[in-house]
Design a protein around this motif. Structure first.
Motif, PDB file in Angstrom:
ATOM      1  N   ASN A 112       0.791  -1.098   0.023  1.00  0.00           N
ATOM      2  CA  ASN A 112       0.009  -0.011  -0.165  1.00  0.00           C
ATOM      3  C   ASN A 112       0.891   1.175  -0.084  1.00  0.00           C
ATOM      4  OD1 ASN A 112       0.940  -0.312   2.693  1.00  0.00           O
ATOM      5  ND2 ASN A 112      -0.827   1.000   3.482  1.00  0.00           N
ATOM      6  N   SER A 113       2.179   1.270  -0.348  1.00  0.00           N
ATOM      7  CA  SER A 113       3.075   2.235  -0.386  1.00  0.00           C
ATOM      8  C   SER A 113       3.553   2.394  -1.637  1.00  0.00           C
ATOM      9  CB  SER A 113       4.167   1.914   0.541  1.00  0.00           C
ATOM     10  OG  SER A 113       5.422   2.808   0.281  1.00  0.00           O
ATOM     11  N   LEU A 114       3.429   3.644  -2.326  1.00  0.00           N
ATOM     12  CA  LEU A 114       3.844   3.902  -3.770  1.00  0.00           C
ATOM     13  C   LEU A 114       5.232   4.077  -3.668  1.00  0.00           C
ATOM     14  CD1 LEU A 114       1.365   7.176  -4.775  1.00  0.00           C
ATOM     15  CD2 LEU A 114       1.104   4.345  -5.025  1.00  0.00           C
ATOM     16  N   THR A 130      -0.226  -2.929  -6.302  1.00  0.00           N
ATOM     17  CA  THR A 130      -0.489  -1.822  -5.247  1.00  0.00           C
ATOM     18  C   THR A 130      -1.881  -2.381  -4.938  1.00  0.00           C
ATOM     19  OG1 THR A 130      -1.363  -0.317  -6.856  1.00  0.00           O
ATOM     20  CG2 THR A 130       1.120   0.007  -6.109  1.00  0.00           C
ATOM     21  N   VAL A 135      -4.362   7.965  -1.426  1.00  0.00           N
ATOM     22  CA  VAL A 135      -3.045   8.203  -0.859  1.00  0.00           C
ATOM     23  C   VAL A 135      -3.090   9.218   0.165  1.00  0.00           C
ATOM     24  CG1 VAL A 135      -0.574   8.565  -1.686  1.00  0.00           C
ATOM     25  CG2 VAL A 135      -2.219   7.486  -3.256  1.00  0.00           C
ATOM     26  N   LEU A 140       2.420   8.633   2.094  1.00  0.00           N
ATOM     27  CA  LEU A 140       2.463   8.172   0.679  1.00  0.00           C
ATOM     28  C   LEU A 140       1.605   6.831   0.735  1.00  0.00           C
ATOM     29  CD1 LEU A 140       5.556   9.470  -1.136  1.00  0.00           C
ATOM     30  CD2 LEU A 140       3.121  10.530  -1.160  1.00  0.00           C
ATOM     31  N   GLU A 142      -1.415   4.125   0.946  1.00  0.00           N
ATOM     32  CA  GLU A 142      -2.983   3.870   0.173  1.00  0.00           C
ATOM     33  C   GLU A 142      -3.796   3.236   1.321  1.00  0.00           C
ATOM     34  OE1 GLU A 142      -1.815   3.019  -4.241  1.00  0.00           O
ATOM     35  OE2 GLU A 142      -1.897   1.340  -3.033  1.00  0.00           O
TER      36      GLU A 142
END
Length: 246
Positions: A112-114, A130, A135, A140, A142
């Motif tokens: 869940n992290s860009l 993802t 976000v 950052l 999600e």
């Protein structure tokens, strides 16, 4: 506070020597300042907080305890399967794990992290997904409904989860309810749960608990943890691995 804004982190000893006051006076002052949301007390001192949630932003957290996070991430690599599927939670220590991961034959990674998604996408053999979702600007990460829905539909071998606080009484916690819900769902979607946390967060209880103290399969922390803290966590039924400096 002016000095802390310059250095981002100060120890009780540094403050005591700089202002010629006793360590006891410094600790009392840090308690009062923490209550205003200006800083967070950590083992031996304090760090600056500069966002509305009372948790440092991602860039700032990456700089804090950098050596300890590298040690923890290096130890966590031992628990990373070479094939199968894993979840990697948003966070600075989990981000370091992604940095250090060398790649493998075939590994499905959901995060869940860009930033972690971008890092893992460059690793040999990694198929990266993802979770989707809103976000958050500061981390950052999600979060919210779409994230939870995606996590509810998968099953992975290992979930590497970050935390902002650990106490025996309150368990594992963070200040944001939406991130807490994601962590809780990640843990439910994994056969094995490994929490990565530097020692400065141990002894801190934040607003939203996402797991009780004995819920994860393993906690990996660094050698800065006190002997009494380590004994207390293990006595509560938590398996703790202490990562040695790299």
């Amino acid at each position: 506070m002016e000095l802390l804004r310059e250095r981002r982190r100060l120890t009780v000893v540094e403050i005591s020597e700089r202002f010629q006051v006793t360590p006891e006076t410094v600790r009392r002052d840090l308690v009062e300042l923490e209550q205003t949301g200006a800083l967070r007390r950590v083992h031996g001192g304090a760090i600056l907080l500069d966002n509305e949630h009372g948790i440092p932003g991602l860039a700032q957290r990456t700089r804090i305890m950098a050596e300890e996070k590298t040690a923890i991430a290096t130890a966590a690599l031992e628990h990373m399967p070479t094939s199968g599927a894993v979840l990697i939670d948003a966070g600075s220590t989990t981000g370091r794990l992604a940095d250090l991961y060398p790649g493998g034959p075939q590994l499905v990674v959901m995060t869940n992290s860009l930033p972690i998604a971008i890092t893992m996408a460059g690793k040999p053999g990694a198929a990266v997904y993802t979770t989707g979702g809103r976000v958050r600007n500061d981390t950052l990460a999600e979060v919210e409904m779409l994230t939870l829905r995606a996590l509810d539909e998968v099953k992975v071998d290992v979930a590497f989860v970050a935390t902002s606080g650990i106490t025996v009484d309150h368990g594992f916690s963070t200040s944001d309810v939406s991130e807490s819900a994601v962590k809780r769902t990640m843990m439910a979607s994994a056969t094995r749960v490994v929490v990565l946390c530097d020692h400065s967060k141990i002894g801190t209880a934040l607003f939203s608990r996402f797991a009780r103290i004995d819920a994860p399969d393993l906690l990996i922390t660094d050698s800065g943890i006190g002997a009494a803290q380590l004994a207390e966590l293990r006595g509560a039924g938590l398996d703790v691995q202490v990562a040695e400096p790299v």
